[in-house]
Design a protein around this motif. Structure first.
Motif, PDB file in Angstrom:
ATOM      1  N   ASP A  31       0.808  -1.215   0.000  1.00 32.67           N
ATOM      2  CA  ASP A  31       0.000   0.000   0.000  1.00 32.67           C
ATOM      3  C   ASP A  31       0.847   1.274   0.000  1.00 32.67           C
ATOM      4  OD1 ASP A  31       0.957  -0.378   2.523  1.00 32.67           O
ATOM      5  OD2 ASP A  31      -0.925   0.040   3.550  1.00 32.67           O
ATOM      6  N   LYS A  33       2.176   3.063  -2.511  1.00 33.08           N
ATOM      7  CA  LYS A  33       1.704   4.067  -3.474  1.00 33.08           C
ATOM      8  C   LYS A  33       0.410   4.718  -2.991  1.00 33.08           C
ATOM      9  CE  LYS A  33       4.409   4.015  -7.124  1.00 33.08           C
ATOM     10  NZ  LYS A  33       5.262   5.144  -7.394  1.00 33.08           N
ATOM     11  N   GLU A  34      -0.464   3.909  -2.407  1.00 32.93           N
ATOM     12  CA  GLU A  34      -1.732   4.433  -1.911  1.00 32.93           C
ATOM     13  C   GLU A  34      -1.503   5.441  -0.791  1.00 32.93           C
ATOM     14  OE1 GLU A  34      -5.695   2.805   0.383  1.00 32.93           O
ATOM     15  OE2 GLU A  34      -4.491   1.387  -0.777  1.00 32.93           O
ATOM     16  N   LEU A  35      -0.602   5.128   0.125  1.00 36.93           N
ATOM     17  CA  LEU A  35      -0.300   6.039   1.230  1.00 36.93           C
ATOM     18  C   LEU A  35       0.336   7.325   0.710  1.00 36.93           C
ATOM     19  CD1 LEU A  35      -0.258   6.632   4.243  1.00 36.93           C
ATOM     20  CD2 LEU A  35       1.879   5.366   4.390  1.00 36.93           C
ATOM     21  N   THR A  37      -0.032   8.649  -2.278  1.00 37.84           N
ATOM     22  CA  THR A  37      -1.082   9.394  -2.980  1.00 37.84           C
ATOM     23  C   THR A  37      -2.018  10.069  -1.982  1.00 37.84           C
ATOM     24  OG1 THR A  37      -0.955   7.811  -4.788  1.00 37.84           O
ATOM     25  CG2 THR A  37      -2.911   9.193  -4.709  1.00 37.84           C
ATOM     26  N   ASP A  38      -2.367   9.376  -0.907  1.00 36.74           N
ATOM     27  CA  ASP A  38      -3.239   9.963   0.126  1.00 36.74           C
ATOM     28  C   ASP A  38      -2.584  11.175   0.780  1.00 36.74           C
ATOM     29  OD1 ASP A  38      -5.176   8.087  -0.367  1.00 36.74           O
ATOM     30  OD2 ASP A  38      -4.720   6.852   1.398  1.00 36.74           O
ATOM     31  N   LEU A  39      -1.294  11.066   1.091  1.00 39.66           N
ATOM     32  CA  LEU A  39      -0.593  12.195   1.714  1.00 39.66           C
ATOM     33  C   LEU A  39      -0.518  13.385   0.751  1.00 39.66           C
ATOM     34  CD1 LEU A  39       2.303  10.350   3.557  1.00 39.66           C
ATOM     35  CD2 LEU A  39       0.396  11.566   4.601  1.00 39.66           C
ATOM     36  N   GLU A  40      -0.220  13.111  -0.518  1.00 37.91           N
ATOM     37  CA  GLU A  40      -0.170  14.192  -1.509  1.00 37.91           C
ATOM     38  C   GLU A  40      -1.532  14.864  -1.641  1.00 37.91           C
ATOM     39  OE1 GLU A  40       1.264  12.141  -4.980  1.00 37.91           O
ATOM     40  OE2 GLU A  40       3.363  12.588  -4.502  1.00 37.91           O
ATOM     41  N   ALA A  41      -2.599  14.053  -1.679  1.00 32.07           N
ATOM     42  CA  ALA A  41      -3.954  14.604  -1.796  1.00 32.07           C
ATOM     43  C   ALA A  41      -4.314  15.441  -0.569  1.00 32.07           C
ATOM     44  CB  ALA A  41      -4.963  13.474  -1.985  1.00 32.07           C
ATOM     45  N   HIS A  42      -3.888  14.976   0.615  1.00 28.42           N
ATOM     46  CA  HIS A  42      -4.164  15.715   1.852  1.00 28.42           C
ATOM     47  C   HIS A  42      -3.504  17.098   1.816  1.00 28.42           C
ATOM     48  CE1 HIS A  42      -4.946  16.382   6.095  1.00 28.42           C
ATOM     49  NE2 HIS A  42      -3.668  16.658   6.266  1.00 28.42           N
ATOM     50  N   ASP A  45      -5.256  19.285  -0.841  1.00 32.13           N
ATOM     51  CA  ASP A  45      -6.539  19.784  -0.328  1.00 32.13           C
ATOM     52  C   ASP A  45      -6.330  20.911   0.667  1.00 32.13           C
ATOM     53  OD1 ASP A  45      -7.852  17.939  -1.879  1.00 32.13           O
ATOM     54  OD2 ASP A  45      -8.223  16.523  -0.228  1.00 32.13           O
TER      55      ASP A  45
END
Length: 194
Positions: A31, A33-35, A37-42, A45
């Motif tokens: 996971d 890449k998912e983590l 991507t989530d941090l970048e999105a956070h 935002d």
């Protein structure tokens, strides 16, 4: 979602920050890449939500609220690596997880240091087993003339008696295997406690 920056310093700060995150996540599970991507999105935002100030000020504020990657990722990495290592009995994965646990601090560091000492004992048993055939007069369980018993790798006096002889190797390997399985099962049990 990586925002497009007009300020090159803000772009550099973004890349440097997420390069540190990526470097820490190198040994994490699937996971990763998912983590990332989530941090970048956070952070993206947070940049959109805060419309006051320059790009650099908004990015610095968003990254400051998130914190240093080493502070919030090390405990996650330690948990993930130790969990994977105890399921697969992979010593390097366990060692890497213990390293991150020590760096994460406090209770984790104390537990990790205890298990690290246990794994060090395991390495000593393996060293004794490997070195006995090579350096047989200095490796084993010895009794001195005054009755003291010592086990390990020593520079001996002529009066020391090797108590186990060639049995040192299989006994050391058996102890290493037992310690390894015991430590790994204990670590797994400790990980699943609430």
């Amino acid at each position: 979602m990586i925002p497009t920056f007009t300020d090159p310093a803000a772009n550099r700060l973004w890349k440097d920050y997420f390069a540190r995150v990526n470097r820490l996540l190198t040994h994490s599970g699937a996971d990763r890449k998912e983590l990332l991507t989530d941090l970048e999105a956070h952070v993206a935002d947070s940049l959109i939500a805060n419309a006051q100030g320059t790009e650099m000020e908004r990015l610095q504020s968003a990254l400051a609220r998130l914190g240093q990657p080493e502070e919030y990722l090390r405990p996650l990495l330690a948990d993930d690596l130790i969990d994977r290592g105890t399921r697969t009995y992979a010593p390097l994965t366990i060692i890497h997880g213990l390293f991150h646990a020590v760096l994460a601090g406090s209770r984790r560091a104390t537990i990790a240091c205890g298990f690290s000492l246990g794994y060090l004992c395991l390495a000593i048993f393996v060293a004794i087993a490997v070195l006995k055939p090579v350096w047989r007069d200095h490796v084993g369980v010895f009794q001195g003339e005054n009755g003291t018993i010592r086990a390990g790798i020593f520079s001996l006096s002529g009066s020391d008696h090797d108590m186990l002889g060639w049995w040192t190797t299989p006994i050391a390997l058996l102890l290493a295997a037992l310690v390894y399985v015991g430590l790994t099962k204990s670590l797994r049990a400790l990980r699943h406690q609430p």
